[in-house]
Design a protein around this motif. Sequence first.
Motif, PDB file in Angstrom:
ATOM      1  N   GLU A  18      34.756  99.293  59.973  1.00  0.00           N
ATOM      2  CA  GLU A  18      34.309  98.441  58.870  1.00  0.00           C
ATOM      3  C   GLU A  18      35.258  98.521  57.685  1.00  0.00           C
ATOM      4  O   GLU A  18      35.488  97.522  57.006  1.00  0.00           O
ATOM      5  N   ARG A  19      35.844  99.682  57.436  1.00  0.00           N
ATOM      6  CA  ARG A  19      36.843  99.798  56.363  1.00  0.00           C
ATOM      7  C   ARG A  19      38.089  98.990  56.698  1.00  0.00           C
ATOM      8  O   ARG A  19      38.779  98.496  55.799  1.00  0.00           O
ATOM      9  N   ALA A  20      38.386  98.860  57.989  1.00  0.00           N
ATOM     10  CA  ALA A  20      39.546  98.084  58.433  1.00  0.00           C
ATOM     11  C   ALA A  20      39.261  96.585  58.432  1.00  0.00           C
ATOM     12  O   ALA A  20      40.133  95.785  58.770  1.00  0.00           O
ATOM     13  N   GLY A  21      38.034  96.196  58.081  1.00  0.00           N
ATOM     14  CA  GLY A  21      37.701  94.779  57.995  1.00  0.00           C
ATOM     15  C   GLY A  21      37.132  94.194  59.273  1.00  0.00           C
ATOM     16  O   GLY A  21      36.981  92.985  59.375  1.00  0.00           O
ATOM     17  N   LYS A  22      36.837  95.036  60.245  1.00  0.00           N
ATOM     18  CA  LYS A  22      36.259  94.556  61.495  1.00  0.00           C
ATOM     19  C   LYS A  22      34.742  94.578  61.387  1.00  0.00           C
ATOM     20  O   LYS A  22      34.160  95.470  60.791  1.00  0.00           O
ATOM     21  N   SER A  23      34.095  93.600  61.969  1.00  0.00           N
ATOM     22  CA  SER A  23      32.639  93.520  61.957  1.00  0.00           C
ATOM     23  C   SER A  23      32.108  94.036  63.291  1.00  0.00           C
ATOM     24  O   SER A  23      32.383  93.458  64.340  1.00  0.00           O
ATOM     25  N   VAL A  24      31.359  95.131  63.254  1.00  0.00           N
ATOM     26  CA  VAL A  24      30.835  95.750  64.465  1.00  0.00           C
ATOM     27  C   VAL A  24      29.437  95.202  64.727  1.00  0.00           C
ATOM     28  O   VAL A  24      28.572  95.241  63.861  1.00  0.00           O
ATOM     29  N   GLY A  25      29.234  94.695  65.925  1.00  0.00           N
ATOM     30  CA  GLY A  25      27.949  94.113  66.278  1.00  0.00           C
ATOM     31  C   GLY A  25      26.990  95.097  66.907  1.00  0.00           C
ATOM     32  O   GLY A  25      25.788  95.025  66.697  1.00  0.00           O
ATOM     33  N   ARG A  26      27.541  96.067  67.670  1.00  0.00           N
ATOM     34  CA  ARG A  26      26.656  96.991  68.378  1.00  0.00           C
ATOM     35  C   ARG A  26      27.394  98.291  68.639  1.00  0.00           C
ATOM     36  O   ARG A  26      28.590  98.294  68.924  1.00  0.00           O
ATOM     37  N   VAL A  27      26.684  99.407  68.527  1.00  0.00           N
ATOM     38  CA  VAL A  27      27.203 100.724  68.880  1.00  0.00           C
ATOM     39  C   VAL A  27      26.289 101.304  69.945  1.00  0.00           C
ATOM     40  O   VAL A  27      25.082 101.369  69.763  1.00  0.00           O
ATOM     41  N   THR A  28      26.877 101.712  71.072  1.00  0.00           N
ATOM     42  CA  THR A  28      26.106 102.290  72.167  1.00  0.00           C
ATOM     43  C   THR A  28      26.648 103.682  72.456  1.00  0.00           C
ATOM     44  O   THR A  28      27.862 103.865  72.575  1.00  0.00           O
ATOM     45  N   ILE A  29      25.741 104.646  72.577  1.00  0.00           N
ATOM     46  CA  ILE A  29      26.118 106.008  72.928  1.00  0.00           C
ATOM     47  C   ILE A  29      25.449 106.344  74.249  1.00  0.00           C
ATOM     48  O   ILE A  29      24.233 106.286  74.368  1.00  0.00           O
ATOM     49  N   GLU A  30      26.267 106.662  75.252  1.00  0.00           N
ATOM     50  CA  GLU A  30      25.761 107.075  76.558  1.00  0.00           C
ATOM     51  C   GLU A  30      26.442 108.387  76.910  1.00  0.00           C
ATOM     52  O   GLU A  30      27.609 108.401  77.307  1.00  0.00           O
ATOM     53  N   GLY A  31      25.723 109.474  76.759  1.00  0.00           N
ATOM     54  CA  GLY A  31      26.316 110.785  77.016  1.00  0.00           C
ATOM     55  C   GLY A  31      27.413 111.058  76.003  1.00  0.00           C
ATOM     56  O   GLY A  31      27.170 111.080  74.807  1.00  0.00           O
ATOM     57  N   ARG A  32      28.637 111.235  76.488  1.00  0.00           N
ATOM     58  CA  ARG A  32      29.779 111.466  75.593  1.00  0.00           C
ATOM     59  C   ARG A  32      30.549 110.180  75.321  1.00  0.00           C
ATOM     60  O   ARG A  32      31.569 110.196  74.643  1.00  0.00           O
ATOM     61  N   ARG A  33      30.105 109.073  75.871  1.00  0.00           N
ATOM     62  CA  ARG A  33      30.805 107.793  75.737  1.00  0.00           C
ATOM     63  C   ARG A  33      30.254 107.012  74.556  1.00  0.00           C
ATOM     64  O   ARG A  33      29.047 106.833  74.416  1.00  0.00           O
ATOM     65  N   ILE A  34      31.151 106.539  73.702  1.00  0.00           N
ATOM     66  CA  ILE A  34      30.778 105.709  72.558  1.00  0.00           C
ATOM     67  C   ILE A  34      31.390 104.330  72.775  1.00  0.00           C
ATOM     68  O   ILE A  34      32.579 104.207  73.033  1.00  0.00           O
ATOM     69  N   GLU A  35      30.564 103.305  72.680  1.00  0.00           N
ATOM     70  CA  GLU A  35      31.039 101.931  72.852  1.00  0.00           C
ATOM     71  C   GLU A  35      30.731 101.148  71.587  1.00  0.00           C
ATOM     72  O   GLU A  35      29.595 101.107  71.138  1.00  0.00           O
ATOM     73  N   LEU A  36      31.766 100.555  71.013  1.00  0.00           N
ATOM     74  CA  LEU A  36      31.606  99.685  69.857  1.00  0.00           C
ATOM     75  C   LEU A  36      31.931  98.269  70.291  1.00  0.00           C
ATOM     76  O   LEU A  36      32.971  98.029  70.899  1.00  0.00           O
ATOM     77  N   VAL A  37      31.045  97.334  69.997  1.00  0.00           N
ATOM     78  CA  VAL A  37      31.261  95.927  70.321  1.00  0.00           C
ATOM     79  C   VAL A  37      31.503  95.194  69.019  1.00  0.00           C
ATOM     80  O   VAL A  37      30.660  95.208  68.118  1.00  0.00           O
ATOM     81  N   LEU A  38      32.669  94.583  68.933  1.00  0.00           N
ATOM     82  CA  LEU A  38      33.030  93.869  67.710  1.00  0.00           C
ATOM     83  C   LEU A  38      32.489  92.451  67.744  1.00  0.00           C
ATOM     84  O   LEU A  38      32.440  91.813  68.797  1.00  0.00           O
ATOM     85  N   ASN A  39      32.095  91.959  66.580  1.00  0.00           N
ATOM     86  CA  ASN A  39      31.684  90.558  66.455  1.00  0.00           C
ATOM     87  C   ASN A  39      32.930  89.707  66.383  1.00  0.00           C
ATOM     88  O   ASN A  39      33.872  90.017  65.649  1.00  0.00           O
TER      89      ASN A  39
END
Length: 57
Positions: A18-39
């Motif tokens: 978000e500081r870099a100006g990207k809009s994040v739509g969803r954050v998913t955490i599964e175990g040790r895996r982090i997934e960010l989905v950008l808008n």
Amino acid sequence: MAQTKIEKKALDLLNAFERAGKSVGRVTIEGRRIELVLNRPKETDEYEGIDMRHGKT
């Protein structure tokens, strides 16, 4: 304790994007895996709203 650490990492990533100006739509955490989905910015259609019919319909 481990769950809190991964959640903190996810929040740090979210803040960095978000500081870099990207809009994040969803954050998913599964175990040790982090997934960010950008808008994606909505692609505008230059012909949207223009009646393109020709002749009688």
